[in-house]
Design a protein around this motif. Structure first.
Motif, mmCIF file in Angstrom:
data_model
loop_
_atom_site.group_PDB
_atom_site.id
_atom_site.type_symbol
_atom_site.label_atom_id
_atom_site.label_comp_id
_atom_site.label_asym_id
_atom_site.label_seq_id
_atom_site.Cartn_x
_atom_site.Cartn_y
_atom_site.Cartn_z
ATOM 1 N N GLY A 190 1.211 -14.715 -0.390
ATOM 2 C CA GLY A 190 2.155 -15.283 0.390
ATOM 3 C C GLY A 190 3.644 -14.811 0.003
ATOM 4 N N ILE A 191 3.865 -13.484 -0.287
ATOM 5 C CA ILE A 191 5.049 -13.217 -0.452
ATOM 6 C C ILE A 191 5.562 -12.677 0.877
ATOM 7 C CG2 ILE A 191 6.452 -11.161 -1.802
ATOM 8 C CD1 ILE A 191 5.191 -13.698 -3.332
ATOM 9 N N GLU A 192 6.614 -13.121 1.547
ATOM 10 C CA GLU A 192 6.814 -12.663 2.855
ATOM 11 C C GLU A 192 8.187 -11.748 2.603
ATOM 12 O OE1 GLU A 192 7.908 -16.480 4.600
ATOM 13 O OE2 GLU A 192 5.704 -16.941 5.123
ATOM 14 N N ASN A 193 8.464 -10.946 3.780
ATOM 15 C CA ASN A 193 9.459 -10.332 3.874
ATOM 16 C C ASN A 193 9.542 -9.131 2.632
ATOM 17 O OD1 ASN A 193 10.525 -11.716 6.247
ATOM 18 N ND2 ASN A 193 11.161 -13.127 4.851
ATOM 19 N N PHE A 194 8.390 -8.649 2.316
ATOM 20 C CA PHE A 194 8.202 -7.747 1.204
ATOM 21 C C PHE A 194 9.216 -6.577 1.401
ATOM 22 C CE2 PHE A 194 5.974 -4.189 -0.893
ATOM 23 C CZ PHE A 194 6.167 -4.660 -1.878
ATOM 24 N N GLU A 195 8.787 -5.910 2.678
ATOM 25 C CA GLU A 195 9.525 -4.601 2.872
ATOM 26 C C GLU A 195 11.121 -4.816 3.082
ATOM 27 O OE1 GLU A 195 7.718 -2.961 6.328
ATOM 28 O OE2 GLU A 195 5.819 -2.735 5.468
ATOM 29 N N GLN A 196 11.513 -5.910 3.412
ATOM 30 C CA GLN A 196 12.982 -5.790 3.828
ATOM 31 C C GLN A 196 13.692 -6.322 2.500
ATOM 32 O OE1 GLN A 196 10.568 -7.261 5.566
ATOM 33 N NE2 GLN A 196 10.869 -7.294 7.688
ATOM 34 N N ASP A 197 12.981 -7.169 1.442
ATOM 35 C CA ASP A 197 13.473 -7.602 0.440
ATOM 36 C C ASP A 197 13.269 -6.591 -0.939
ATOM 37 O OD1 ASP A 197 14.277 -9.951 1.953
ATOM 38 O OD2 ASP A 197 12.740 -11.139 1.090
ATOM 39 N N PHE A 198 12.161 -5.956 -0.723
ATOM 40 C CA PHE A 198 11.886 -5.071 -2.072
ATOM 41 C C PHE A 198 11.643 -3.629 -1.572
ATOM 42 C CE2 PHE A 198 10.436 -9.529 -2.466
ATOM 43 C CZ PHE A 198 11.226 -9.935 -3.650
ATOM 44 N N PRO A 199 12.678 -3.062 -0.976
ATOM 45 C CA PRO A 199 12.149 -1.853 -0.556
ATOM 46 C C PRO A 199 12.028 -0.596 -1.551
ATOM 47 C CG PRO A 199 14.654 -2.070 -0.422
ATOM 48 C CD PRO A 199 14.119 -3.352 -0.662
ATOM 49 N N ASN A 200 12.561 -0.655 -2.836
ATOM 50 C CA ASN A 200 12.228 0.122 -3.902
ATOM 51 C C ASN A 200 10.758 -0.030 -4.463
ATOM 52 O OD1 ASN A 200 14.714 1.249 -3.918
ATOM 53 N ND2 ASN A 200 15.530 -0.401 -5.392
ATOM 54 N N VAL A 201 10.479 -1.366 -4.447
ATOM 55 C CA VAL A 201 8.992 -1.716 -4.767
ATOM 56 C C VAL A 201 8.031 -1.255 -3.895
ATOM 57 C CG1 VAL A 201 7.559 -3.312 -5.358
ATOM 58 C CG2 VAL A 201 9.990 -3.560 -6.094
ATOM 59 N N LYS A 202 8.281 -1.216 -2.607
ATOM 60 C CA LYS A 202 7.293 -0.997 -1.409
ATOM 61 C C LYS A 202 7.334 0.512 -1.553
ATOM 62 C CE LYS A 202 7.622 -0.382 3.571
ATOM 63 N NZ LYS A 202 7.636 1.267 3.609
ATOM 64 N N ALA A 203 8.369 1.380 -1.911
ATOM 65 C CA ALA A 203 8.260 2.801 -1.983
ATOM 66 C C ALA A 203 7.399 3.101 -3.354
ATOM 67 C CB ALA A 203 9.675 3.589 -2.040
ATOM 68 N N TRP A 204 7.574 2.502 -4.192
ATOM 69 C CA TRP A 204 6.738 2.789 -5.533
ATOM 70 C C TRP A 204 5.328 2.282 -5.182
ATOM 71 C CZ3 TRP A 204 4.832 -1.933 -8.470
ATOM 72 C CH2 TRP A 204 4.344 -1.408 -9.668
ATOM 73 N N VAL A 205 4.968 1.185 -4.568
ATOM 74 C CA VAL A 205 3.605 0.834 -4.089
ATOM 75 C C VAL A 205 3.025 2.306 -3.362
ATOM 76 C CG1 VAL A 205 2.014 -0.528 -2.887
ATOM 77 C CG2 VAL A 205 3.941 -1.556 -4.404
ATOM 78 N N GLU A 206 3.784 2.559 -2.365
ATOM 79 C CA GLU A 206 3.253 3.512 -1.374
ATOM 80 C C GLU A 206 2.818 5.012 -2.173
ATOM 81 O OE1 GLU A 206 6.299 3.629 1.511
ATOM 82 O OE2 GLU A 206 5.256 1.908 2.851
ATOM 83 N N ARG A 207 3.995 5.076 -2.981
ATOM 84 C CA ARG A 207 3.804 6.468 -3.954
ATOM 85 C C ARG A 207 2.518 6.533 -4.765
ATOM 86 N NH1 ARG A 207 8.365 5.657 -6.239
ATOM 87 N NH2 ARG A 207 9.647 6.532 -4.540
ATOM 88 N N ILE A 208 2.415 5.483 -5.588
ATOM 89 C CA ILE A 208 0.979 5.240 -6.225
ATOM 90 C C ILE A 208 0.111 4.927 -5.453
ATOM 91 C CG2 ILE A 208 -0.132 3.540 -7.911
ATOM 92 C CD1 ILE A 208 2.592 2.818 -8.848
ATOM 93 N N ASP A 209 -0.004 4.471 -4.449
ATOM 94 C CA ASP A 209 -1.310 4.460 -3.536
ATOM 95 C C ASP A 209 -1.688 5.812 -2.632
ATOM 96 O OD1 ASP A 209 -3.056 2.715 -2.514
ATOM 97 O OD2 ASP A 209 -2.015 2.179 -0.542
ATOM 98 N N ALA A 210 -0.884 6.824 -2.838
ATOM 99 C CA ALA A 210 -1.207 8.030 -2.253
ATOM 100 C C ALA A 210 -1.916 9.004 -3.174
ATOM 101 C CB ALA A 210 0.120 8.647 -1.566
ATOM 102 N N ARG A 211 -2.308 8.551 -4.345
ATOM 103 C CA ARG A 211 -2.738 9.259 -5.313
ATOM 104 C C ARG A 211 -4.191 9.186 -5.111
ATOM 105 N NH1 ARG A 211 0.194 10.765 -9.733
ATOM 106 N NH2 ARG A 211 -1.925 11.031 -11.167
ATOM 107 N N PRO A 212 -4.905 10.189 -4.978
ATOM 108 C CA PRO A 212 -6.460 10.203 -4.849
ATOM 109 C C PRO A 212 -7.112 9.456 -5.973
ATOM 110 C CG PRO A 212 -5.633 12.436 -4.529
ATOM 111 C CD PRO A 212 -4.574 11.789 -5.012
ATOM 112 N N ALA A 213 -6.802 9.656 -7.115
ATOM 113 C CA ALA A 213 -7.673 8.799 -8.153
ATOM 114 C C ALA A 213 -7.347 7.456 -8.027
ATOM 115 C CB ALA A 213 -7.265 9.270 -9.533
#
Length: 247
Positions: A190-213
């Motif tokens: 239920g965390i709304e406006n995640f991309e707008q309010d937490f852009p650095n955290v969003k980029a961190w999640v995407e960076r980790i999510d791209a790892r094959p392992a």
């Protein structure tokens, strides 16, 4: 390095996924092997006597390290530190406590911040949003807002950084693995406006999510529901055993 004979007891939850992600990262670097035993919450297997011998708290995850005399470890952060100590001797995903004590301290600080803050608060947000027998707006707001506050701490930390611990932009470590599965599930909580309010955290999640392992570990023991309909069905099916497990 000798191949470990590790048995992971787990289920498709954030705490389970952080350990399977770590094991997959170790597998990719060192060839570490492990086997998985899925714990059926619907049957309350986590409360059965045989499992309580492994984890007296009756939760997942836990491991049995048969290469070290059948040694059992429970609590997800404790498991990750154990795996690092015994199977990441080159410090690929952590820091040497003796050679780099400051970075090691940072690592512990962020592990404990997530283990004692993000996980419990977001877990309660999930419970009151999805599983409680009655809707309690105060409780929902309390835990959602506290989760948002904790995300704000991560947002500040990740300004001009890629990862939580280490000098410069940081290094991908078990501190990041510890938090990633929770934060990736922000919309479920239920965390709304995640991309707008937490852009650095969003980029961190995407960076980790791209790892094959990470992708491999995310699907252990089973992939999560892929659609909203599947997610809603899983929530309804889980309510009964969650309430039963709290007795």
């Amino acid at each position: 390095m000798a191949t470990a004979n590790i048995k992971l007891y787990t289920a498709p939850t954030p705490n389970g996924k952080k350990v399977s992600i770590h094991l997959e990262e170790l597998k990719a670097v060192y060839g570490l092997s492990y086997e998985t035993r899925a714990i059926a919450f619907s049957k309350l297997e986590q409360k059965e006597p045989w499992y309580l011998e492994i984890n007296p708290n009756g939760r997942i995850p836990a491991i049995t390290d048969n290469s070290r005399g059948g040694f059992n470890v429970f609590e997800s952060a404790a498991i990750m530190l154990y795996l690092s100590q015994h199977y990441d001797l080159e410090h690929k995903f952590w820091f040497d406590p003796t050679a780099d004590p400051n970075s090691y301290s940072e690592l512990l600080q962020w592990i404990f911040f997530i283990h004692g803050g993000v996980g419990p608060m977001q877990g309660q947000a999930n419970y009151f949003n999805k599983f409680a027998s009655e809707k309690i707006p105060y409780a929902i707001n309390r835990y959602v807002q506290e989760t948002r506050r904790l995300y704000g701490v991560l947002e500040m930390r990740l300004k001009d950084r890629e990862y939580l611990a280490g000098p410069g932009k940081g290094k991908f470590t078990i501190a990041d693995m510890n938090g990633f599965p929770w934060v990736k599930g922000h919309s479920y909580s239920g965390i709304e406006n995640f991309e707008q309010d937490f852009p650095n955290v969003k980029a961190w999640v995407e960076r980790i999510d791209a790892r094959p392992a990470v992708q491999e570990g995310w699907n252990v023991p089973t992939p999560p529901p892929a659609t909203k309909e599947e997610q809603e069905k899983a929530v309804e099916a889980a309510k009964a055993w969650i309430l039963a497990g709290n007795k």
